[in-house]
Enzyme design. Structure first.
Site, short mmCIF file in Angstrom:
data_model
loop_
_atom_site.label_atom_id
_atom_site.label_comp_id
_atom_site.label_asym_id
_atom_site.label_seq_id
_atom_site.Cartn_x
_atom_site.Cartn_y
_atom_site.Cartn_z
N HIS A 264 0.83 -1.24 0.15
CA HIS A 264 0.07 -0.12 -0.03
C HIS A 264 0.85 1.33 0.00
CE1 HIS A 264 -3.75 2.43 1.08
NE2 HIS A 264 -2.75 3.06 1.53
N GLU A 265 1.64 1.28 0.92
CA GLU A 265 2.52 2.45 0.92
C GLU A 265 3.54 2.57 0.13
OE1 GLU A 265 1.58 4.61 2.94
OE2 GLU A 265 0.04 3.39 4.17
N HIS A 268 1.76 4.42 -2.66
CA HIS A 268 1.81 5.89 -2.55
C HIS A 268 3.02 6.58 -3.01
CE1 HIS A 268 -1.99 6.66 -0.85
NE2 HIS A 268 -1.74 5.85 0.39
N GLU A 294 -4.89 7.88 -3.33
CA GLU A 294 -5.27 6.64 -2.88
C GLU A 294 -5.25 5.51 -3.74
OE1 GLU A 294 -5.02 5.99 0.24
OE2 GLU A 294 -6.17 4.16 0.93
ZN ZN Z 1 -3.34 5.32 1.54
#
Ligand code: ZN
Length: 499
Positions: A264-265, A268, A294
């Site tokens: 997830h990170e 980003h 996101e």
């Molecule tokens: Zn996020």
């Protein structure tokens, strides 16, 4: 020769970017390495720097330069886009009186403290007065920002995260989404859950850490332009395209947690690393919206990281760190990584039920901002709605309306961006699949570069030069819709669960 208006704006933008970067480093350090006794001094440092940022942004000379620079940059769309973005930021900053800025900052720090205690004790009453104050200040702030014509106060708050988005547009999209999600969840939860016995037990955290560090460069996260550390709550911070910090968290008994936090990170982080370096001193060196940001994290976490080809490629690597995994077929791991269940906690929710958690928060915070729901009635309303939407009633407020940190800052308008991110992610991924034949087969051999290259060209390289939905429209041929997300979820889970 005297400085032109554009030159003044350029200098101001560079300084704002540098100051913003310094704020980011200090905040990142606060969440990762700061010793506990350094807290009070750090709060002072951050407040001082943020005060300077606010002063620079609201400086009347910048306002004059922005007004005059328009003519100077005529015919140059990049510069015109930078002026537009900086004007947007400046106007929002100027409209809020200093008294309100200070009152909000104080209410936020008191709010977070009260929320931590209240959550610890699962005692909403301890947080309620602070939430009441924050709600009042945010409504005042919304009025100060200016309610858009034909819109409402919540729109003015939403605008801070998702420029151009309105309740009138968002609410029907989310209710359409919950309309088909709820029956899908019912069907999936009635089916026997996948076997995940092999994920139970103890998994050495250092081996987990090493695996996440092995993943990052494979995905395309550049460790020469960023780093990963550990924190209680995973997050990412883009200081510059050449300096992006992400964190993950490690639990000995939850091996998927570190993997999916990192994925997830990293999503980003790769967005931040892909922002154009020529804009590093420009206001355009950022995402146009929280929802689009996101979309990048959810795309790597779910569309890629919860796919079978991904695990076909990764299982041998995982088995080298955790020998017990050598006996687990990728198909079984894939099923276990896609377990759907009714759960109380948003951050642990699977990708099917996740948006129901968001719809719940959106409905309730909208009702509070509108004045249709009082703070005192929040816990009851939360529990009732949770039962209706998610089919599960929290036994305590710590697992209900006190679980998220967002409202302790008075961040109303942020939650829906998570759902927008999921929808944008599905649409972008569907377009990438159409345009890149063999995309998913490539994951089996660790070929993620074609996908990252596509995202770089279609999303990252545009920075904040266009609104989020326009970027998505140009990349996919369609605007904001839940169609691609529905096709993806229904297709994937029908076959996984045989329903
Ligand atoms: Zn996020």
């Amino acid at each position: 020769m005297p400085e032109s208006a554009w030159e003044f704006v350029t200098r101001a933008m560079a300084e704002l970017r540098a100051l913003g970067g310094a704020v980011s480093v200090l905040s990142w350090d606060q969440e990762t390495f700061l010793p506990p006794r350094g807290g009070p001094a750090r709060a002072e440092q951050l407040a001082a720097l943020q005060g300077i940022v606010h002063e620079r942004l609201t400086d009347p000379r910048l306002g004059e330069a922005l007004a005059r620079a328009g003519d100077e940059v005529a015919g140059d769309p990049e510069r015109a886009a930078a002026l537009r973005a900086l004007r947007f930021d400046r106007e929002r900053a100027v409209r809020v009186p200093g008294r309100l800025v200070r009152a909000l900052a104080r209410a936020q720090s008191e709010g977070v403290e009260a929320w931590r205690e209240a959550r610890e004790a699962s005692d909403f009453a301890r947080f309620a007065p602070r939430l009441e104050t924050l709600l009042g200040l945010r409504r005042e702030q919304a009025e100060a920002f200016g309610v858009p014509a034909g819109g409402e106060r919540y729109d003015a708050l939403l605008e801070g995260y998702e420029e151009g988005m309105r309740v009138a547009r968002l609410a029907p999209i989310l209710s359409h989404l919950t309309g088909w999600l709820s029956p899908l969840v019912d069907r999936l939860c009635a089916a026997p859950p996948p076997d995940d016995a092999f994920l139970r037990g103890r998994f050495d955290v250092e081996a987990q850490w090493a695996f996440t560090l092995e993943l990052l460069p494979l995905l395309g996260f550049d460790l020469a332009a960023g780093r990963q550390d550990r924190s209680a709550h995973p997050f990412s911070t883009g200081i510059d395209p050449g300096d992006v910090r992400i964190t993950t968290r490690l639990f000995e008994t939850l091996p998927l947690s570190s993997i999916y936090s990192t994925l997830h990170e990293a999503g980003h982080g790769m967005y931040e690393q892909g922002l154009p370096e020529r804009w590093r001193a420009s206001v355009l060196c950022s995402a146009p919206s929280a929802g689009l940001h996101e979309s990048q994290s959810r795309l790597w976490e779910n569309l890629v990281g919860r796919s079978l080809p991904f695990w076909k490629g990764m299982m041998p690597r995982l088995a080298r760190r955790f020998p017990s995994m050598a006996a687990v077929p990728p198909e079984a791991f894939h099923r276990a990584a896609n377990r759907v269940e009714r759960s109380l906690i948003r951050v642990e929710a699977d990708e099917v039920t996740y948006n129901l958690h968001i719809a719940l928060r959106f409905e309730l915070e909208l009702a509070m901002v509108r004045g249709d729901l009082s703070v005192a009635d929040l816990p009851g309303a939360w529990n009732d709605r949770s039962e209706k939407l998610l089919g599960i009633r929290p036994p305590r407020d710590a697992e209900g309306c006190l679980q998220d940190i967002h409202w302790s800052f008075g961040d109303f308008g942020y939650f829906p961006t998570y759902a927008l991110g999921n929808l944008y992610a599905a649409s972008l991924y569907a377009a990438a699949r159409r345009e890149l034949p063999g995309l998913e087969a490539g994951f089996e051999t660790g070929a993620f570069a074609p996908l990252l290259g596509w995202l770089r060209a279609k999303v990252h390289a545009l920075g904040r030069s266009l609104p989020a939905e326009e970027i998505v429209r140009a990349a996919t041929g369609g605007g904001l819709t839940d169609e691609d997300f529905r096709r993806y979820l229904v297709g994937k889970y029908s076959s996984l669960y045989g329903v």
